[in-house]
Design an enzyme around this catalytic site. Sequence first.
Site, short mmCIF file in Angstrom:
data_model
loop_
_atom_site.label_atom_id
_atom_site.label_comp_id
_atom_site.label_asym_id
_atom_site.label_seq_id
_atom_site.Cartn_x
_atom_site.Cartn_y
_atom_site.Cartn_z
N LYS A 1 14.74 12.09 47.55
CA LYS A 1 14.68 11.09 48.60
C LYS A 1 13.67 11.57 49.66
CE LYS A 1 18.11 8.22 47.37
NZ LYS A 1 18.44 8.83 46.09
N CYS B 1 0.48 3.44 3.04
CA CYS B 1 1.09 2.86 4.24
C CYS B 1 2.59 3.16 4.27
CB CYS B 1 0.85 1.36 4.28
SG CYS B 1 -0.89 0.89 4.41
N TRP C 1 12.47 -1.76 56.59
CA TRP C 1 11.86 -0.44 56.36
C TRP C 1 12.65 0.66 57.07
CZ3 TRP C 1 9.57 1.68 60.91
CH2 TRP C 1 9.06 2.97 60.75
N VAL D 1 19.06 4.99 55.29
CA VAL D 1 19.86 5.23 54.07
C VAL D 1 19.35 6.49 53.36
CG1 VAL D 1 20.42 4.34 51.77
CG2 VAL D 1 20.47 2.81 53.76
N HIS E 1 16.02 1.26 55.37
CA HIS E 1 15.86 2.00 54.12
C HIS E 1 15.70 3.49 54.41
CE1 HIS E 1 13.91 1.97 49.84
NE2 HIS E 1 14.90 2.82 49.93
N ASN E 2 14.92 3.82 55.42
CA ASN E 2 14.76 5.23 55.79
C ASN E 2 16.07 5.83 56.30
OD1 ASN E 2 12.16 5.89 55.08
ND2 ASN E 2 11.26 5.27 57.04
N HIS F 1 28.03 0.49 54.53
CA HIS F 1 26.96 1.04 55.37
C HIS F 1 25.91 -0.02 55.69
CE1 HIS F 1 28.10 5.21 55.70
NE2 HIS F 1 28.28 5.33 54.39
N GLU G 1 30.97 1.64 49.30
CA GLU G 1 30.49 2.43 50.43
C GLU G 1 29.09 1.99 50.85
OE1 GLU G 1 29.64 7.11 51.65
OE2 GLU G 1 30.74 6.60 49.82
N HIS H 1 12.26 -5.52 49.73
CA HIS H 1 11.01 -5.34 50.49
C HIS H 1 9.97 -6.39 50.09
CE1 HIS H 1 12.01 -1.71 52.66
NE2 HIS H 1 12.36 -1.08 51.55
N CYS I 1 0.84 -1.21 0.00
CA CYS I 1 0.00 0.00 0.00
C CYS I 1 0.87 1.26 0.00
CB CYS I 1 -0.91 -0.03 1.22
SG CYS I 1 -1.73 1.53 1.60
#
Length: 514
Positions: free
Chosen positions: A401, A77, A375, A381, A378-379, A352, A348, A318, A74
């Site tokens: 963050k 097309c 949890w 960090v 994570h907070n 940690h 690093e 998690h 076509c």
Amino acid sequence: MPFLRYHILLFLFLLVFFEIFAAAVGYQRSLLRSLGEGNGQPDYAVDLNSTTFDSILKESPASFAVVEFFAHWCPACRNYKPHYEKVARLFNGPNAVHPGIVLMTRVDCAMKVNTNLCDKFSVGRYPMLLWGPPPKFTSTGWDPNQEKSEIKSIDDARTAEQLLNWINKRIGSSFSLDDEKYDNESTLPWNATDPEQIARAIYDVEEATSQSFEIITDSKRIRKETRAPLIKFFQLLIAHHPSKRCRKGAAEILINFDELWPLHLSNSSQNASTSYARDVTKSFPICGKEVPRGYWIFCRGSRNETRGYSCGLWILLHSLSVRIGDGEAQLTFTVIRDFIHNFFMCEECRRHFHEMCSSAPVPFNTTRALVLWLWSSHNTVNERLMREEKELGTDDPRYPKMIWPPKELCPSCLVSSSSKSGHTMRDWNEDEVYKFIMNYYGSSLVSSYKDGRVTDRIKDESVDDVITTTHAVAVPVAAALAIALASCAFGALACFWRTQQKNRKYLHHSLKNV
């Protein structure tokens, strides 16, 4: 005559070879971006046919899909293709400007193999464009006289500008054909406090799992002393990964683990063996052949160096923590700790995390205790990185963050907060936090995914006799005692399970040769 016969055979051989090669290239370009013919420009739209149509649309992480039905003979097309490609460039491929939103595809109705497929969607003109959620294309066809259908016809899209305007109006975005990667990131409404956003993170969990495996093999960190931690991590993935295909892929790799990384591997032969293993693992994609996709959805940052892999890895950890049983909590903590210590390449970050693990209130006797510790960690960090990134100007302005969860997501989680000597003190309702995390990283994470809810059972034929998504690995009666001992759930059981699978594998090959 022999000379003529030789040339005829050579001609037939080359003809078959090029047909096979063309078929292989055609299949590859249906899944990946390929170089265009002649002009050196890439094809961004995904070519579908009756064989690949359902599988590609079912597995797409995109929220929407456009399917162009056309015919290669076509002229209209052919002239429309450059317009369609301009829009597809924005959404398709690992270098997409706005990935994971719209999957741009096409079907050639002039190919006989696609006749029934095109009839299913009532194709009566070329080109014809349809819009809808990808799974809807696989579950039903389309009829222009059908009043209620999630599949819609795109009628006013003769140019790239018109097609993109139609899409923008449909999804409330303001994309432009001039957009480049990480430019104009705010053109699509995005709300970090929208609870439905996490549902799409399942694709990023798969991406993070796949990238972790690639990093492990590429960095040559699989040594004699790291084999056991990796085996235990695979066992954890098999039992509790939120993605069915990642559970299945991890099981296949674990079955072949000794062949990929022999126990007697020496330091001098490590490079060669790791190179061999990296090649072999292409045959064992941990989360399926479509992964890694090369882009992030929930974890996408406004710049290439922000969010991405680290975000996906945190969500994976998690999501694993909320799926374990009380008796597995301490061992899961050990498995995660050892995995980060041995295989996470950021020195690093690794240090940690190890410090946080060293001061953890072990042993963890319940799922709740592990979930809340992860949890809180994570907070911790995030709080440290917020300070550092603010001072250095390396933060992501669109995705800063934050302390999790925000009030918008869980109004009852944070009771009060106060500042003292430059430090913020927070009083959390840990019962509410626990309920929120169990739902957020549990059922909400997989709510829009084909895997179903977290309580569903795995039904993969290759692994359904050894794995369940409950809190243990199903094995023959001889291993029941090992299951009962929670401390052995991923250790001794992993070794026993691999031995059984290897014996089954070798028995299968032996019977085939009889």
